[in-house]
Write an enzyme that holds these catalytic residues in place. Sequence first.
Site, short mmCIF file in Angstrom:
data_model
loop_
_atom_site.label_atom_id
_atom_site.label_comp_id
_atom_site.label_asym_id
_atom_site.label_seq_id
_atom_site.Cartn_x
_atom_site.Cartn_y
_atom_site.Cartn_z
CG ASN A 1 44.10 -8.56 16.33
OD1 ASN A 1 44.34 -8.37 15.14
ND2 ASN A 1 43.19 -7.86 16.99
CE LYS B 1 45.34 -4.36 33.97
NZ LYS B 1 44.53 -3.53 34.84
CB ILE C 1 54.63 -2.26 28.13
CG1 ILE C 1 53.60 -2.93 27.21
CG2 ILE C 1 55.92 -3.06 28.16
CD1 ILE C 1 53.30 -4.38 27.54
CG ASN D 1 49.22 -1.53 20.71
OD1 ASN D 1 48.61 -2.60 20.92
ND2 ASN D 1 48.64 -0.35 20.90
CG HIS E 1 44.77 2.41 18.84
ND1 HIS E 1 44.43 2.17 20.17
CD2 HIS E 1 43.99 3.44 18.44
CE1 HIS E 1 43.50 3.04 20.55
NE2 HIS E 1 43.21 3.81 19.53
CG ASP F 1 47.08 3.87 22.30
OD1 ASP F 1 47.52 2.72 22.11
OD2 ASP F 1 45.95 4.10 22.79
CD GLU G 1 42.29 -4.50 15.01
OE1 GLU G 1 42.53 -3.46 15.60
OE2 GLU G 1 41.78 -5.49 15.59
C1 GRF Z 1 41.76 -4.85 18.74
O1 GRF Z 1 40.77 -4.06 18.17
C2 GRF Z 1 43.06 -4.12 18.79
O2 GRF Z 1 43.18 -3.13 17.82
C3 GRF Z 1 43.01 -3.44 20.15
O3 GRF Z 1 42.32 -4.34 20.97
C4 GRF Z 1 41.46 -5.17 20.20
C5 GRF Z 1 41.80 -6.58 20.55
O4 GRF Z 1 40.89 -7.49 20.01
N1 GRF Z 1 44.32 -3.09 20.62
P1 GRF Z 1 41.16 -9.04 20.14
O5 GRF Z 1 41.30 -9.37 21.61
O6 GRF Z 1 42.42 -9.35 19.38
O7 GRF Z 1 39.98 -9.70 19.53
#
Ligand code: GRF
Length: 204
Positions: free
Chosen positions: A14, A91, A93, A107, A109, A150, A179
């Site tokens: 991401n 972790k 925050i 965030n 998820h 979350d 994502e």
């Molecule tokens: C993603 O699936 C995100 O939704 C979750 O952790 C994963 C991170 O993947 N919070 P990456 O490290 O960005 O590949």
Amino acid sequence: MLNIAVFISGRGSNLKALERAIETKELDAVIGLVVSSDENAPGYLWAKEKGIPAVALKSTDFQSRDEFVNKMLSILTENKIEFIVLAGYIKKIPKEIIEKYRHKIINIHPALLPYFGGKGFYGINVHRAVVESKAKYSGISIHFVDENYDTGPIIIQVPIPIEPGETPESLEKRISSLEHKLYYKILRLFTNGNILNCLTKNDK
Ligand code: GRF
């Protein structure tokens, strides 16, 4: 241009997608800092190689919690960070950071919260739990970050149907690629300052 910090713990796909959106000018932001909870995280090593300011901050490397939190606060301030994007940061925050960046931490998820979220629900564990539950849908949730895992207010959720024969791995792949297409578009809502200004006003 919004100066963001991206917090990661692992792969960093991401993070890479955000950087790509910045490079192609689809996102008017700059990654002013990458904070990793692990000095061996592939995403952290990638950021360093790319010349993006990056720091590995592990609470266990500090004598006390206060020292750790102060370090995190000061490094965010020194780098003039305006907004924090969690991208696979596992972790919690610290509440001092949440207070300072209220409504300025989001965030992503990989499931439809409030289901399949909370402590321990990260990585392939989430997708395994979804597939085992025989749920018909999974998806993505993007939300503000509060003091718990979350639970912050949800900004957007995008469902995707579970396909016949779906495995945790196939689901992870499909969600991951979604994502990458979605996160920067939601972050874009914050880059012209409109939402941030409105949230700040309402807070007063
Ligand atoms: C993603 O699936 C995100 O939704 C979750 O952790 C994963 C991170 O993947 N919070 P990456 O490290 O960005 O590949």
